[in-house]
Design a protein around this motif. Sequence first.
Motif, PDB file in Angstrom:
ATOM      1  N   GLU A 224      -5.376 -10.206   9.812  1.00 44.52           N
ATOM      2  CA  GLU A 224      -5.850 -11.389  10.520  1.00 44.52           C
ATOM      3  C   GLU A 224      -4.743 -12.432  10.641  1.00 44.52           C
ATOM      4  OE1 GLU A 224      -8.773 -11.532  11.944  1.00 44.52           O
ATOM      5  OE2 GLU A 224      -9.299  -9.538  11.167  1.00 44.52           O
ATOM      6  N   LYS A 225      -4.916 -13.355  11.576  1.00 48.24           N
ATOM      7  CA  LYS A 225      -3.936 -14.410  11.803  1.00 48.24           C
ATOM      8  C   LYS A 225      -3.756 -15.251  10.538  1.00 48.24           C
ATOM      9  CE  LYS A 225      -2.852 -18.262  14.904  1.00 48.24           C
ATOM     10  NZ  LYS A 225      -3.298 -19.058  16.094  1.00 48.24           N
ATOM     11  N   GLY A 226      -2.513 -15.485  10.161  1.00 51.21           N
ATOM     12  CA  GLY A 226      -2.204 -16.310   9.004  1.00 51.21           C
ATOM     13  C   GLY A 226      -2.325 -15.613   7.670  1.00 51.21           C
ATOM     14  N   GLU A 227      -2.632 -14.324   7.665  1.00 50.95           N
ATOM     15  CA  GLU A 227      -2.870 -13.580   6.432  1.00 50.95           C
ATOM     16  C   GLU A 227      -1.598 -12.872   5.966  1.00 50.95           C
ATOM     17  OE1 GLU A 227      -6.646 -10.930   5.073  1.00 50.95           O
ATOM     18  OE2 GLU A 227      -5.573 -10.190   6.835  1.00 50.95           O
ATOM     19  N   ILE A 228      -1.499 -12.656   4.650  1.00 53.41           N
ATOM     20  CA  ILE A 228      -0.438 -11.829   4.097  1.00 53.41           C
ATOM     21  C   ILE A 228      -1.078 -10.539   3.601  1.00 53.41           C
ATOM     22  CG2 ILE A 228       1.409 -11.598   2.400  1.00 53.41           C
ATOM     23  CD1 ILE A 228       1.615 -14.580   2.248  1.00 53.41           C
ATOM     24  N   LEU A 229      -0.683  -9.430   4.190  1.00 54.89           N
ATOM     25  CA  LEU A 229      -1.190  -8.120   3.780  1.00 54.89           C
ATOM     26  C   LEU A 229      -0.125  -7.407   2.970  1.00 54.89           C
ATOM     27  CD1 LEU A 229      -3.419  -5.821   4.086  1.00 54.89           C
ATOM     28  CD2 LEU A 229      -1.921  -4.920   5.882  1.00 54.89           C
ATOM     29  N   GLY A 230      -0.467  -7.001   1.764  1.00 51.96           N
ATOM     30  CA  GLY A 230       0.428  -6.195   0.960  1.00 51.96           C
ATOM     31  C   GLY A 230       0.245  -4.730   1.288  1.00 51.96           C
ATOM     32  N   PHE A 231       1.308  -4.098   1.800  1.00 54.87           N
ATOM     33  CA  PHE A 231       1.255  -2.675   2.153  1.00 54.87           C
ATOM     34  C   PHE A 231       1.862  -1.925   0.981  1.00 54.87           C
ATOM     35  CE2 PHE A 231       2.334   0.865   5.261  1.00 54.87           C
ATOM     36  CZ  PHE A 231       1.007   1.204   5.462  1.00 54.87           C
ATOM     37  N   LEU A 232       1.017  -1.363   0.177  1.00 54.27           N
ATOM     38  CA  LEU A 232       1.410  -0.876  -1.145  1.00 54.27           C
ATOM     39  C   LEU A 232       1.348   0.638  -1.213  1.00 54.27           C
ATOM     40  CD1 LEU A 232       1.977  -1.647  -4.142  1.00 54.27           C
ATOM     41  CD2 LEU A 232      -0.485  -1.755  -4.469  1.00 54.27           C
ATOM     42  N   GLY A 233       2.361   1.240  -1.831  1.00 58.09           N
ATOM     43  CA  GLY A 233       2.348   2.683  -2.004  1.00 58.09           C
ATOM     44  C   GLY A 233       3.562   3.144  -2.775  1.00 58.09           C
ATOM     45  N   PRO A 234       3.497   4.352  -3.358  1.00 58.70           N
ATOM     46  CA  PRO A 234       4.651   4.895  -4.086  1.00 58.70           C
ATOM     47  C   PRO A 234       5.775   5.259  -3.117  1.00 58.70           C
ATOM     48  CG  PRO A 234       2.922   6.548  -3.917  1.00 58.70           C
ATOM     49  CD  PRO A 234       2.345   5.276  -3.370  1.00 58.70           C
ATOM     50  N   ASN A 235       6.960   5.511  -3.661  1.00 61.02           N
ATOM     51  CA  ASN A 235       8.076   5.958  -2.829  1.00 61.02           C
ATOM     52  C   ASN A 235       7.691   7.236  -2.089  1.00 61.02           C
ATOM     53  OD1 ASN A 235       9.766   3.884  -3.664  1.00 61.02           O
ATOM     54  ND2 ASN A 235      10.562   5.052  -5.395  1.00 61.02           N
ATOM     55  N   GLY A 236       7.995   7.273  -0.790  1.00 62.39           N
ATOM     56  CA  GLY A 236       7.676   8.445   0.003  1.00 62.39           C
ATOM     57  C   GLY A 236       6.269   8.471   0.549  1.00 62.39           C
TER      58      GLY A 236
ATOM     59  N   ILE B 222       3.108  -8.830   7.046  1.00 65.04           N
ATOM     60  CA  ILE B 222       2.914  -7.563   6.338  1.00 65.04           C
ATOM     61  C   ILE B 222       4.069  -7.420   5.365  1.00 65.04           C
ATOM     62  CG2 ILE B 222       2.805  -5.054   6.492  1.00 65.04           C
ATOM     63  CD1 ILE B 222       1.580  -5.252   9.177  1.00 65.04           C
ATOM     64  N   LEU B 223       3.727  -7.268   4.117  1.00 63.12           N
ATOM     65  CA  LEU B 223       4.714  -7.157   3.052  1.00 63.12           C
ATOM     66  C   LEU B 223       4.641  -5.755   2.462  1.00 63.12           C
ATOM     67  CD1 LEU B 223       6.685  -8.360   0.916  1.00 63.12           C
ATOM     68  CD2 LEU B 223       4.679  -9.157  -0.325  1.00 63.12           C
ATOM     69  N   SER B 224       5.650  -4.936   2.756  1.00 63.68           N
ATOM     70  CA  SER B 224       5.679  -3.569   2.243  1.00 63.68           C
ATOM     71  C   SER B 224       6.396  -3.535   0.910  1.00 63.68           C
ATOM     72  CB  SER B 224       6.386  -2.656   3.248  1.00 63.68           C
ATOM     73  OG  SER B 224       6.677  -1.403   2.672  1.00 63.68           O
ATOM     74  N   THR B 225       5.775  -2.930  -0.092  1.00 63.95           N
ATOM     75  CA  THR B 225       6.385  -2.893  -1.412  1.00 63.95           C
ATOM     76  C   THR B 225       5.719  -1.838  -2.278  1.00 63.95           C
ATOM     77  OG1 THR B 225       6.967  -4.239  -3.351  1.00 63.95           O
ATOM     78  CG2 THR B 225       4.800  -4.621  -2.373  1.00 63.95           C
ATOM     79  N   HIS B 226       6.386  -1.480  -3.387  1.00 61.18           N
ATOM     80  CA  HIS B 226       5.735  -0.685  -4.424  1.00 61.18           C
ATOM     81  C   HIS B 226       5.748  -1.437  -5.744  1.00 61.18           C
ATOM     82  CE1 HIS B 226      10.067   0.472  -4.696  1.00 61.18           C
ATOM     83  NE2 HIS B 226       9.829   0.451  -6.005  1.00 61.18           N
ATOM     84  N   ILE B 227       6.105  -2.740  -5.673  1.00 61.22           N
ATOM     85  CA  ILE B 227       6.124  -3.581  -6.867  1.00 61.22           C
ATOM     86  C   ILE B 227       4.772  -4.278  -6.979  1.00 61.22           C
ATOM     87  CG2 ILE B 227       7.296  -5.457  -8.047  1.00 61.22           C
ATOM     88  CD1 ILE B 227       9.801  -4.783  -6.389  1.00 61.22           C
ATOM     89  N   LEU B 228       3.986  -3.902  -7.970  1.00 62.58           N
ATOM     90  CA  LEU B 228       2.614  -4.373  -8.064  1.00 62.58           C
ATOM     91  C   LEU B 228       2.472  -5.880  -8.256  1.00 62.58           C
ATOM     92  CD1 LEU B 228       1.287  -1.403 -10.182  1.00 62.58           C
ATOM     93  CD2 LEU B 228       0.984  -1.771  -7.751  1.00 62.58           C
ATOM     94  N   PRO B 229       3.246  -6.531  -9.141  1.00 67.79           N
ATOM     95  CA  PRO B 229       3.105  -7.988  -9.267  1.00 67.79           C
ATOM     96  C   PRO B 229       3.367  -8.733  -7.973  1.00 67.79           C
ATOM     97  CG  PRO B 229       4.326  -7.097 -11.129  1.00 67.79           C
ATOM     98  CD  PRO B 229       4.207  -5.989 -10.139  1.00 67.79           C
ATOM     99  N   GLU B 230       4.238  -8.157  -7.129  1.00 70.43           N
ATOM    100  CA  GLU B 230       4.537  -8.764  -5.835  1.00 70.43           C
ATOM    101  C   GLU B 230       3.269  -8.944  -5.010  1.00 70.43           C
ATOM    102  OE1 GLU B 230       8.202  -9.553  -3.508  1.00 70.43           O
ATOM    103  OE2 GLU B 230       7.704  -9.327  -5.595  1.00 70.43           O
ATOM    104  N   VAL B 231       2.426  -7.933  -5.049  1.00 72.72           N
ATOM    105  CA  VAL B 231       1.216  -7.941  -4.244  1.00 72.72           C
ATOM    106  C   VAL B 231       0.192  -8.913  -4.815  1.00 72.72           C
ATOM    107  CG1 VAL B 231      -0.711  -6.527  -3.453  1.00 72.72           C
ATOM    108  CG2 VAL B 231       1.599  -5.592  -3.459  1.00 72.72           C
ATOM    109  N   SER B 232      -0.077  -8.808  -6.110  1.00 73.79           N
ATOM    110  CA  SER B 232      -1.114  -9.630  -6.712  1.00 73.79           C
ATOM    111  C   SER B 232      -0.783 -11.115  -6.663  1.00 73.79           C
ATOM    112  CB  SER B 232      -1.357  -9.193  -8.159  1.00 73.79           C
ATOM    113  OG  SER B 232      -0.165  -9.282  -8.922  1.00 73.79           O
ATOM    114  N   MET B 233       0.517 -11.481  -6.654  1.00 69.92           N
ATOM    115  CA  MET B 233       0.912 -12.884  -6.664  1.00 69.92           C
ATOM    116  C   MET B 233       1.165 -13.454  -5.280  1.00 69.92           C
ATOM    117  SD  MET B 233       3.501 -13.034  -9.913  1.00 69.92           S
ATOM    118  CE  MET B 233       2.993 -12.460 -11.542  1.00 69.92           C
ATOM    119  N   THR B 234       1.218 -12.607  -4.255  1.00 70.10           N
ATOM    120  CA  THR B 234       1.630 -13.064  -2.933  1.00 70.10           C
ATOM    121  C   THR B 234       0.590 -12.832  -1.849  1.00 70.10           C
ATOM    122  OG1 THR B 234       3.916 -12.511  -3.549  1.00 70.10           O
ATOM    123  CG2 THR B 234       3.514 -12.966  -1.240  1.00 70.10           C
ATOM    124  N   CYS B 235      -0.174 -11.748  -1.942  1.00 71.35           N
ATOM    125  CA  CYS B 235      -0.945 -11.270  -0.793  1.00 71.35           C
ATOM    126  C   CYS B 235      -2.421 -11.638  -0.865  1.00 71.35           C
ATOM    127  CB  CYS B 235      -0.806  -9.752  -0.681  1.00 71.35           C
ATOM    128  SG  CYS B 235       0.918  -9.225  -0.535  1.00 71.35           S
TER     129      CYS B 235
END
Length: 365
Positions: A25-37, A185-198
Amino acid sequence: MIEVEHLSKRYGSAPAIKDVTFSVEKGEILGFLGPNGAGKTTTMRILTGYLPATSGTARIAGFDVHEDSMAVRKHIGYLPETPPLYPDMTVEGFLHFVARIKGVAAGDRANRVQSAIQRCNLQERRQTLIRKLSKGFRQRVGIAQAIVHDPPAIILDEPTVGLDPRQIIEVRNLIKSLAGEHTIILSTHILPEVSMTCNRVAIINRGEVVATNTPEELLQQLTEGTGYELEVEGNIVNLTTYLQRLAGVRGVEQLSNQYLPEHRHKLRISLEPGQDLGRNIAAIVVKSGLGLYEMRRVQASLEDVFLELTTEEKPIDAEKTIHTEPAVDSASPASDSVVEAAQTTPTTSPTLVPESTHPSGGEDA
């Protein structure tokens, strides 16, 4: 703002992503989370027009990434995992160059560059050659080039990779400050990144989106890890029997006690959702005549959700489930009395809460 529907990408017969569907949605931060590969970078590159999809559609700000690729590129800012910087340019000179090639009007260019420098806290480095910057400042320049044309959507691929803890916090705060005015959209596999940002999380595994929700909802719906951990002294066989008989208890596990004194044990008690049996559990320990050295809540975490959704087999660790034969008669009055006494103990009200290389460009699948 960003809509992805049934997006797939194949390299020959090998699927990189399969039927990926999500929206931001507009103005939202989505954490795109997944393991390598898992397919994070492949998805990001399709959204930015770098790669064509095999099938499916994606729209950004109403423009189709396949049919209106140039329009999409005007409406996005993209930070790849390795920022596309020119090391022999100054920070300010580089941002002017980027603003020009991104079509910022000549009359607005200076203001847009100044705004990007301020938002990324690069004032003291504006005349510094990029090759002389630290990793953290290079990452900031990478974000500045992504926002210099003021795009409505920003796509960041692993924006804090390789940074030290202080730099991670600074970049994280910068990303959070962009929310509202920009969709991210924030792509990462670092879990704290998602919980603190998205605001929301999309978890991808083996090329497929396996969950999309807020971090809080994922914790409530997809984890079992609510309960208590105990450290007790004495024979725990009877205690285990009593605890397993307590209404609302899902299971009892014995944790590794290799660092504990002799006769001490650690137990983890998993509870059914919404249960808070702390006082009941403590009462059973006391009535069993055991010494209670520690008792603490176990809260589910985003790591638990991640492991649950991306691991086919449970991780091997030092835990083991107790399968010891009870030393008491399950129908004995003594054992029943302990549990009944604990169940009548008043309880408090708080509720518990715990990349594969492809032939095309080496992208993360």
